[in-house]
Design a protein around this motif. Sequence first.
Motif, PDB file in Angstrom:
ATOM      1  N   LEU A  14       1.122  -0.952   0.088  1.00  0.00           N
ATOM      2  CA  LEU A  14       0.097  -0.320  -0.112  1.00  0.00           C
ATOM      3  C   LEU A  14       0.904   1.225  -0.176  1.00  0.00           C
ATOM      4  O   LEU A  14       1.986   1.130   0.936  1.00  0.00           O
ATOM      5  CB  LEU A  14      -0.577   0.236   1.459  1.00  0.00           C
ATOM      6  N   VAL A  15       0.573   2.069  -0.788  1.00  0.00           N
ATOM      7  CA  VAL A  15       1.172   3.282  -1.663  1.00  0.00           C
ATOM      8  C   VAL A  15       0.255   4.085  -1.736  1.00  0.00           C
ATOM      9  O   VAL A  15      -0.219   4.332  -1.969  1.00  0.00           O
ATOM     10  CB  VAL A  15       2.665   2.895  -2.099  1.00  0.00           C
ATOM     11  N   LEU A  70       3.335   7.047  -8.684  1.00  0.00           N
ATOM     12  CA  LEU A  70       2.414   6.254  -8.831  1.00  0.00           C
ATOM     13  C   LEU A  70       0.735   6.561  -8.711  1.00  0.00           C
ATOM     14  O   LEU A  70       1.015   7.849  -8.199  1.00  0.00           O
ATOM     15  CB  LEU A  70       2.467   5.007  -7.534  1.00  0.00           C
ATOM     16  N   GLU A  71       0.191   6.524  -8.844  1.00  0.00           N
ATOM     17  CA  GLU A  71      -1.161   7.077  -9.390  1.00  0.00           C
ATOM     18  C   GLU A  71      -2.047   5.918  -9.079  1.00  0.00           C
ATOM     19  O   GLU A  71      -1.989   4.572  -9.023  1.00  0.00           O
ATOM     20  CB  GLU A  71      -1.824   7.082 -11.000  1.00  0.00           C
ATOM     21  N   PRO A  72      -3.378   6.240  -8.503  1.00  0.00           N
ATOM     22  CA  PRO A  72      -4.841   5.390  -7.740  1.00  0.00           C
ATOM     23  C   PRO A  72      -5.353   4.428  -9.294  1.00  0.00           C
ATOM     24  O   PRO A  72      -5.946   3.076  -9.283  1.00  0.00           O
ATOM     25  CB  PRO A  72      -5.841   6.645  -7.462  1.00  0.00           C
ATOM     26  N   GLU A  73      -4.900   4.499 -10.120  1.00  0.00           N
ATOM     27  CA  GLU A  73      -5.141   3.960 -11.644  1.00  0.00           C
ATOM     28  C   GLU A  73      -4.231   2.855 -11.257  1.00  0.00           C
ATOM     29  O   GLU A  73      -4.262   2.086 -12.334  1.00  0.00           O
ATOM     30  CB  GLU A  73      -4.866   4.601 -12.772  1.00  0.00           C
ATOM     31  N   ASP A  74      -3.331   2.914 -10.737  1.00  0.00           N
ATOM     32  CA  ASP A  74      -1.884   1.796 -11.078  1.00  0.00           C
ATOM     33  C   ASP A  74      -2.136   0.821 -10.001  1.00  0.00           C
ATOM     34  O   ASP A  74      -1.701  -0.209 -10.247  1.00  0.00           O
ATOM     35  CB  ASP A  74      -0.865   2.307 -10.755  1.00  0.00           C
ATOM     36  N   THR A  95       1.462  -9.956  -7.864  1.00  0.00           N
ATOM     37  CA  THR A  95       1.796  -8.786  -6.430  1.00  0.00           C
ATOM     38  C   THR A  95       0.670  -7.832  -5.883  1.00  0.00           C
ATOM     39  O   THR A  95       0.713  -7.046  -7.217  1.00  0.00           O
ATOM     40  CB  THR A  95       2.963  -8.424  -5.804  1.00  0.00           C
ATOM     41  N   LEU A  96       0.188  -7.678  -5.136  1.00  0.00           N
ATOM     42  CA  LEU A  96      -0.800  -6.691  -5.299  1.00  0.00           C
ATOM     43  C   LEU A  96       0.124  -5.641  -5.219  1.00  0.00           C
ATOM     44  O   LEU A  96       0.372  -4.927  -4.248  1.00  0.00           O
ATOM     45  CB  LEU A  96      -1.825  -6.461  -4.230  1.00  0.00           C
ATOM     46  N   VAL A  97      -1.117  -4.589  -5.391  1.00  0.00           N
ATOM     47  CA  VAL A  97       0.061  -2.761  -5.067  1.00  0.00           C
ATOM     48  C   VAL A  97      -1.335  -2.560  -5.572  1.00  0.00           C
ATOM     49  O   VAL A  97      -2.374  -2.045  -6.522  1.00  0.00           O
ATOM     50  CB  VAL A  97       1.140  -2.124  -6.706  1.00  0.00           C
ATOM     51  N   THR A  98      -1.494  -1.930  -4.044  1.00  0.00           N
ATOM     52  CA  THR A  98      -2.980  -0.786  -3.555  1.00  0.00           C
ATOM     53  C   THR A  98      -2.210   0.625  -3.659  1.00  0.00           C
ATOM     54  O   THR A  98      -1.108   1.402  -2.642  1.00  0.00           O
ATOM     55  CB  THR A  98      -3.105  -1.226  -2.601  1.00  0.00           C
ATOM     56  N   VAL A  99      -2.791   1.418  -4.149  1.00  0.00           N
ATOM     57  CA  VAL A  99      -2.161   3.199  -4.796  1.00  0.00           C
ATOM     58  C   VAL A  99      -3.594   4.351  -3.830  1.00  0.00           C
ATOM     59  O   VAL A  99      -4.612   4.182  -4.439  1.00  0.00           O
ATOM     60  CB  VAL A  99      -1.855   3.874  -6.037  1.00  0.00           C
ATOM     61  N   SER A 100      -3.299   4.264  -3.022  1.00  0.00           N
ATOM     62  CA  SER A 100      -4.677   5.436  -2.623  1.00  0.00           C
ATOM     63  C   SER A 100      -4.004   6.713  -2.656  1.00  0.00           C
ATOM     64  O   SER A 100      -2.888   6.687  -2.849  1.00  0.00           O
ATOM     65  CB  SER A 100      -4.477   5.458  -1.022  1.00  0.00           C
TER      66      SER A 100
END
Length: 120
Positions: A9-10, A84-88, A114-119
């Motif tokens: 989460l980033v 990074l953008e939320p759309e990533d 691997t899960l990438v979550t951009v807030s």
Amino acid sequence: QLQASGGGLVQAGGSLRLSCAASGRTFTNYVMGWFRQAPGKEREFVAVINWSGVSTAYADSVKGRFTISRDNAKNTLYLQMNNLEPEDTAVYYCAAALTYGRRQELFDFRGQGTLVTVSS
């Protein structure tokens, strides 16, 4: 076997580096790629690199922000993701191919992503 790691989460504007450890094959024989699948969407191409690392290509949506690289001595593929953008937000997969290109049908997908979550 391909094992992706490094997700998390980033916040938007942040950075992450993904890694993909390859085993059970001669790493330098293969073109390597990164793909991603966002919730409710189809899997899409992100980046590709040839066996030597000299040739790379990127999806327009990540060009200038993401960098694909490989360390053949370590049998490892990387994806440096900046700004990074939320759309990533997506599950990111690494994959191997015998032919250089962007089409998913060229690639062999083995292993978990691997899960990438951009807030925002």
